[in-house]
Write a protein that holds these residues in place. Structure first.
Motif, short mmCIF file in Angstrom:
data_model
loop_
_atom_site.label_atom_id
_atom_site.label_comp_id
_atom_site.label_asym_id
_atom_site.label_seq_id
_atom_site.Cartn_x
_atom_site.Cartn_y
_atom_site.Cartn_z
N GLN A 1 -68.00 40.25 36.44
CA GLN A 1 -66.75 40.00 35.71
C GLN A 1 -66.93 39.49 34.44
O GLN A 1 -67.20 38.35 34.05
N PRO A 2 -66.66 40.39 33.35
CA PRO A 2 -66.77 39.82 31.98
C PRO A 2 -65.87 38.75 31.62
O PRO A 2 -64.63 38.45 32.26
N HIS A 3 -66.15 37.97 30.76
CA HIS A 3 -65.72 36.58 30.32
C HIS A 3 -65.07 35.58 31.24
O HIS A 3 -63.84 35.12 31.33
N SER A 4 -65.78 35.69 32.35
CA SER A 4 -65.79 34.63 33.60
C SER A 4 -67.00 33.52 33.73
O SER A 4 -68.08 34.16 33.00
N PRO A 5 -66.69 32.60 34.30
CA PRO A 5 -68.04 31.82 34.56
C PRO A 5 -69.20 32.59 35.10
O PRO A 5 -70.37 32.20 35.06
N ASN A 6 -68.99 33.54 35.85
CA ASN A 6 -70.22 34.30 36.40
C ASN A 6 -70.68 35.26 35.53
O ASN A 6 -71.68 35.83 35.88
N TRP A 7 -70.08 35.54 34.43
CA TRP A 7 -70.68 36.33 33.44
C TRP A 7 -70.99 35.76 32.07
O TRP A 7 -72.15 36.00 31.39
N ASN A 8 -70.62 34.56 31.94
CA ASN A 8 -70.86 33.95 30.51
C ASN A 8 -72.30 33.42 30.69
O ASN A 8 -72.82 32.53 31.83
N ALA A 9 -73.21 33.46 29.82
CA ALA A 9 -74.56 33.19 29.70
C ALA A 9 -74.72 31.99 29.07
O ALA A 9 -74.13 31.54 28.19
N VAL A 10 -75.95 31.31 29.52
CA VAL A 10 -76.27 29.85 29.14
C VAL A 10 -77.83 30.02 28.70
O VAL A 10 -78.54 30.26 29.64
N TYR A 11 -78.20 29.72 27.73
CA TYR A 11 -79.48 30.13 27.07
C TYR A 11 -80.19 28.67 26.88
O TYR A 11 -79.72 27.72 26.63
N ARG A 12 -81.51 28.68 27.38
CA ARG A 12 -82.38 27.19 27.18
C ARG A 12 -83.51 27.79 26.68
O ARG A 12 -84.42 28.78 27.11
N ILE A 13 -84.20 26.89 25.65
CA ILE A 13 -85.65 27.05 25.29
C ILE A 13 -86.39 26.01 26.11
O ILE A 13 -86.26 25.09 26.14
N VAL A 14 -87.53 26.80 27.03
CA VAL A 14 -88.08 25.84 27.90
C VAL A 14 -89.45 25.57 27.17
O VAL A 14 -90.35 24.58 27.70
N SER A 15 -89.92 26.18 26.02
CA SER A 15 -91.48 25.80 25.68
C SER A 15 -91.52 26.51 24.12
O SER A 15 -90.67 27.26 23.78
N GLY A 16 -92.38 25.82 23.53
CA GLY A 16 -92.52 26.43 21.97
C GLY A 16 -91.93 25.76 20.88
O GLY A 16 -92.00 25.95 19.75
N ASP A 17 -91.08 24.66 21.22
CA ASP A 17 -90.29 23.97 20.22
C ASP A 17 -90.20 22.30 20.54
O ASP A 17 -89.06 21.94 21.06
N PRO A 18 -91.25 21.90 20.47
CA PRO A 18 -91.38 20.43 20.89
C PRO A 18 -90.55 19.55 19.92
O PRO A 18 -90.01 18.25 20.29
N SER A 19 -90.58 19.84 18.67
CA SER A 19 -89.83 18.77 17.77
C SER A 19 -88.36 19.33 17.69
O SER A 19 -87.48 18.74 16.92
N GLY A 20 -87.85 20.17 18.45
CA GLY A 20 -86.44 20.46 18.46
C GLY A 20 -85.75 21.17 17.16
O GLY A 20 -84.80 20.86 16.79
N HIS A 21 -86.54 22.40 16.60
CA HIS A 21 -86.04 22.95 15.39
C HIS A 21 -84.89 23.90 15.69
O HIS A 21 -84.20 24.33 14.72
N PHE A 22 -84.92 24.48 16.66
CA PHE A 22 -83.96 25.32 17.12
C PHE A 22 -83.07 25.26 18.40
O PHE A 22 -83.52 24.27 19.20
N THR A 23 -81.89 25.79 18.48
CA THR A 23 -81.13 25.80 19.45
C THR A 23 -80.46 27.21 19.65
O THR A 23 -80.49 28.17 18.96
N ILE A 24 -80.03 27.60 20.98
CA ILE A 24 -79.29 28.80 21.15
C ILE A 24 -77.82 28.76 21.38
O ILE A 24 -77.47 28.16 22.52
N ARG A 25 -77.16 29.31 20.69
CA ARG A 25 -75.61 29.20 21.01
C ARG A 25 -75.24 30.74 21.38
O ARG A 25 -75.77 31.63 21.09
N THR A 26 -74.18 30.62 22.32
CA THR A 26 -73.68 31.59 23.13
C THR A 26 -72.50 32.46 22.48
O THR A 26 -71.57 31.63 22.05
N ASN A 27 -72.63 33.69 22.00
CA ASN A 27 -71.48 34.37 21.33
C ASN A 27 -70.56 34.38 22.34
O ASN A 27 -70.62 35.31 23.43
N PRO A 28 -69.11 34.00 22.38
CA PRO A 28 -68.27 34.12 23.51
C PRO A 28 -67.77 35.48 23.72
O PRO A 28 -67.33 35.73 24.78
N ILE A 29 -67.95 36.39 22.70
CA ILE A 29 -67.45 37.59 22.82
C ILE A 29 -68.32 38.83 23.49
O ILE A 29 -67.94 39.60 24.31
N THR A 30 -69.69 38.47 22.74
CA THR A 30 -70.68 39.47 23.12
C THR A 30 -71.63 39.07 24.30
O THR A 30 -72.21 39.80 24.90
#
Length: 904
Positions: free
Chosen positions: A406-435
């Motif tokens: 179901q769109p725009h529900s907790p079952n649909w909302n995506a959560v992104y994580r960086i698991v490797s390749g950025d030990p110094s924390g230069h990047f983060t991933i924010r979720t676009n609530p619309i798309t």
């Protein structure tokens, strides 16, 4: 019997109602029916006589001929149960439908009729169609008592209720029962009924023939409107006397199945989670029937007519026939395939019998709610992007994902994580609530010279946990390649701010340090140049090529631009790149103190008494702009010149920073003295300063406080100057006193200003009121003898002094008593009298603060002078008015008017 109505004096028959003559028919048949055998004939009333009606049977084993004859369509052998079916009459040219029920009872069937619609209606038909019964008034049995011969009446009979079916088609009026009294043979009886439905609202439903006692119902009844009636039957003779005791009649309206079940809502909304197991509750639908719920007429049963769509099977749900609860009957609910089902539910009375029960339908919309049974899936396995160095909050790339929940529900909302390749924390991933896309963003600047590229591994999941038994997909992991773009970075000072230490007072041209910057762009050769950005005191300059700092003036620690011994200057370093980049550096110079400031004496003024006293001492100290150790302890001493200083004064040390100055001699004349004092600090070498303290010597009182006169004398004023100041003060006070006296005198003269003045001297316009003569000459009796010598003084002595009157204000206090002439006046006394009156008016405390017109009383009546009316301008001239000149300037004008002589 027919019911007749009266209209305009003419009898009219009740209107005809088309339809079957009976709502049901009951026929007893044998167990074996032959093909074509006629069973009964239903009667249909066609009021128009031109309506074409066709008959249809609901049971294919039986048919109906056009004349209403019901016959067996085929041979029916060995009937084991009663048969019932519906006969429907349909108009061939309109949409009207009429129905009746036919029941075939088996001959010799041992079981009683069931309490169903057919059974009840058959019973009612028998009651309705049978001969009306007779209801008699109960007989009165009388017998004598053994004791006193009293009569005792037997208990009245219990009258059984009268059952009347609802919706009867008549004809009306229809006879129900006959009310009869056993005494109708002996006397003439008149019958009547009372109660609701007879003579009370709703009146006119029942009536009775007063002679025969036949009781009729006049119209169809509706059980849903009123289920029972309670009437009372009365029997009276021709004179109105009661013959029988009233009897109670109870009429019950027998229910017919004339109401369809009605759903509370036409559309019901329910929901069930996808993947629910069979038997899971979905919703409940409810229908109500206005018929009698204790009979089959009001017993509703439910069933599902249809389901849309049929996926995955046509019967995904079932319904409890009695409660209306809808539950799942099969597994396989998948919201991603079918998100909503539409179910048509039917409610049928007569316990769900479709042959003769009435039905109604409603729609049930069943929404399939979402569960997290679809993990998010990244659209590609590798993403790429680029970012300029030293930039933050820049979106590098968007990570696209697909999720079928179901769109725009907790079952649909995506959560992104960086698991490797950025030990110094230069990047983060924010979720676009619309798309639902992941925006890979730089949060910490990246350096091209250190990292030209990044390889990240990202994982996506849902905000809600996956449903039980669902495994995460491998497509939820992807790689991201990020390229770093080189940009022209500004030169950077390695140490910023840079702190150096120098003694103050270094000469101009002294090199302090080299303040050089470095260019971070190692892969590009660029030239760095320098310029001065901020130099508050303009003490420094920088070499444009190498950043060498040189002084242009003396560095002074005591300068206003130095804060906490530190002087700050900022410099700019810029390269020759494209575009040009620049960086700022701060140079802090800590100035070491040298002894370059002499101490200054504190305080610069003081005051002592002219006589040496224990408290006639002055505590002194010094202030030095330098810092420790170039300040105290201080050395205080008196110079040897002039000699009077050491002769009259002495100085003694109290501590390292304080000394005490006092009189050496017991008395010193009051005045102001300037005493030089030499102060030296503790620097190496020490600095000295000759400071002057201004001391005021003045006479003191007993408390040792300088008196006012002494303070003035001490200020440098001599005795002559003090006397001159006092004389000036006395002269000023005298002038103020004279001015006040002059103002008082002027005010008094203004109040004493005569009433009669020369009009040429008066600058105001005045209306002078000389006298009031009353209403007319004939009405007034003025005695002018009062202005002459009276014959007697009795009327003067007895007359109270009236004094002077003003026309502008009446005194609010006791009136002033003006002087009374004690002796006989001569003509000259009139002027004195008037002058006395003027003085009295001037001194009158009730007088207003302005000049006012004074009116004098006349002397009263009875004067020997006669009426003033006799005076006129044509006088014989015997009267001499020259004496008016002796009365002063106020009467000079009057003397000129009346004593003019020959010129007049």
């Amino acid at each position: 019997t027919s019911t007749w109505f009266m209209r305009a004096g003419q009898p009219l028959k009740a209107p005809c109602r088309p339809g079957f003559s009976q709502n049901f028919y009951t026929v007893i048949v044998s167990r074996d029916l032959l093909h074509g055998q006629s069973i009964l004939k239903v009667k249909f009333e066609d009021c128009q006589r031109s309506r074409e009606v066709g008959f249809v049977s609901s049971d294919p084993s039986f048919s109906v001929r056009p004349d209403g004859t019901v016959y067996a369509e085929q041979e029916v052998a060995n009937l084991s149960e009663p048969v019932q079916f519906m006969v429907t009459a349909r108009g061939l040219h309109d949409l009207h439908i009429w129905e009746t029920t036919v029941k075939l009872a088996l001959a010799g069937h041992p079981h009683p009729l069931p309490l169903t619609k057919v059974g009840i209606e058959e019973m009612l038909s028998r009651v309705w169609d049978s001969q009306p019964r007779v209801i008699r008034f109960p007989r009165k049995h009388q017998r004598s008592s053994s004791a006193n011969g009293l009569r005792r009446q037997k208990r009245d009979w219990v009258i059984p209720p009268i059952n009347v079916p609802e919706n009867s088609r008549g004809p009306f009026p229809h006879m129900l029962v006959r009310i009869r009294s056993d005494q109708d043979k002996d006397v003439g009886i008149r019958y009547s009924i009372t109660g609701a439905g007879a003579d009370q609202p709703p009146s006119g439903i029942y009536n009775i023939d007063p002679i025969s006692g036949n009781m009729f119902v006049t119209q169809p009844l509706d059980r849903e409107e009123r289920a029972s009636f309670h009437l009372r039957a009365h029997a009276v003779d021709m004179n109105g006397n009661q013959v029988e005791n009233p009897i109670d009649l109870y009429i019950y309206v027998i229910d017919m199945n004339d109401n369809r079940p009605e759903f509370q809502n036409q559309v019901y909304n329910g929901s069930v989670a996808e993947g629910s197991k069979p038997g899971s509750s979905v919703m409940q639908v409810t229908a109500s029937d206005s018929d009698d719920s204790t009979t089959a007429n009001g017993m509703v049963r439910y069933r599902i007519l249809s389901q849309t769509p049929h996926s995955p099977i046509p019967n995904m749900f079932t319904i409890n026939s009695e409660t209306g609860d809808i539950v799942t009957v099969a597994a396989g609910l998948d919201r991603e395939k079918v998100s909503q089902y539409t179910i048509i539910v039917q409610a049928t009375d007569m316990e769900g019998n479709l042959n003769f029960g009435l039905s109604n339908t409603a729609t049930a919309l069943i929404s399939i709610t979402d569960i997290n049974d679809n993990p998010p899936e990244l659209t590609v396995r590798t993403f790429s992007g680029e970012v300029p160095e030293n930039k933050v909050n820049v979106v590098v790339t968007n990570l696209t994902v697909v999720d079928r929940d179901q769109p725009h529900s907790p079952n649909w909302n995506a959560v992104y994580r960086i698991v490797s390749g950025d030990p110094s924390g230069h990047f983060t991933i924010r979720t676009n609530p619309i798309t639902n896309e992941g925006m890979l963003t730089v949060v910490k600047p990246v350096d091209f010279e250190m990292n030209r590229a990044f390889m990240l591994t990202v994982v996506v999941s849902n905000q809600a946990h996956l449903a039980s038994g669902i495994q995460s997909s491998l497509q939820s992991t992807a790689g991201v390649t990020i390229s770093v773009q080189d940009v022209n970075e500004p030169p950077v000072f390695p140490v910023n701010p840079k702190l150096i230490r120098f003694e103050e007072g270094v000469p101009a041209g002294t090199t302090l340090t080299v303040f050089a910057a470095q260019d971070p762009d190692h892969f590009i050769h660029q030239i760095v140049r320098y310029s001065k950005l901020s130099d508050p005191a303009n003490w420094l300059k920088i070499n444009r090529t190498n950043g060498q700092i040189t002084t242009m003036a003396l560095l002074d620690r005591e300068s206003m631009y130095v804060k906490n011994n530190v002087y700050e200057a900022t410099f700019l370093a810029f390269d020759n790149g494209s575009p040009q980049a620049s960086g700022t550096g701060t140079l802090q110079i800590y100035l070491i103190d040298i002894n370059d400031n002499a101490p200054v004496l504190i305080p610069r003024e003081a005051q002592v008494c002219e006589h040496a006293r224990p408290n006639s001492r002055i505590n002194i100290t010094a202030s030095d702009a330098d810092a420790d150790p170039n300040v105290g302890p201080f050395v205080f001493e008196l110079p040897s010149f002039p000699a009077s200083v050491r002769r009259n004064w002495t100085i003694s040390r109290l501590s390292g920073d304080y000394a005490q100055l006092r009189l050496r001699i017991p008395y010193l004349e009051a005045g102001v003295y300037e005493i030089p004092v030499i102060v030296s600090d503790s620097g190496n070498p020490p600095l000295s300063n000759r400071s002057t303290i201004r001391i005021k010597v003045c006479p003191c009182d007993d408390n040792g406080d300088c008196s006012t006169t002494g303070a003035v004398a001490a200020a440098g004023l001599g005795t002559g100057a003090i006397i001159a100041i006092l004389i000036c003060i006395i002269i000023l006070l005298s002038m103020v006193l004279l001015f006040v006296v002059w103002m008082k005198r002027r005010e008094k003269e203004r109040q004493a200003k005569p009433l009669l003045i020369d009009p040429e001297d008066d600058v105001r316009d005045n209306i002078l009121k000389y006298d009031e003569e009353g209403g007319g000459e004939e009405d007034q009796d003025y005695d002018l003898s009062q202005l002459q010598q009276p014959e007697s003084l009795d009327h003067i002595i007895n007359k109270p002094a009236s004094g002077v009157r003003r026309v502008d204000e009446r005194p609010v206090i006791a009136e002033s008593q003006y002087p009374v002439r004690p002796s006989l006046p001569h003509p000259g006394d009139i002027g004195d009298f008037i002058n006395d009156g003027l003085r009295a008016a001037d001194n009158d405390p009730t007088a207003p603060p302005y000049d006012s017109l004074l009116v004098f009383d006349y002397e009263g009546s009875g004067s020997t002078a006669g009426s003033v009316s006799s005076l006129n301008s044509t006088s014989s001239g015997d009267q001499d008015y020259d004496y008016l000149n002796d009365w002063g300037p106020r009467f000079k004008k009057l003397a000129d008017l009346y004593g003019g002589g020959d010129d007049d």
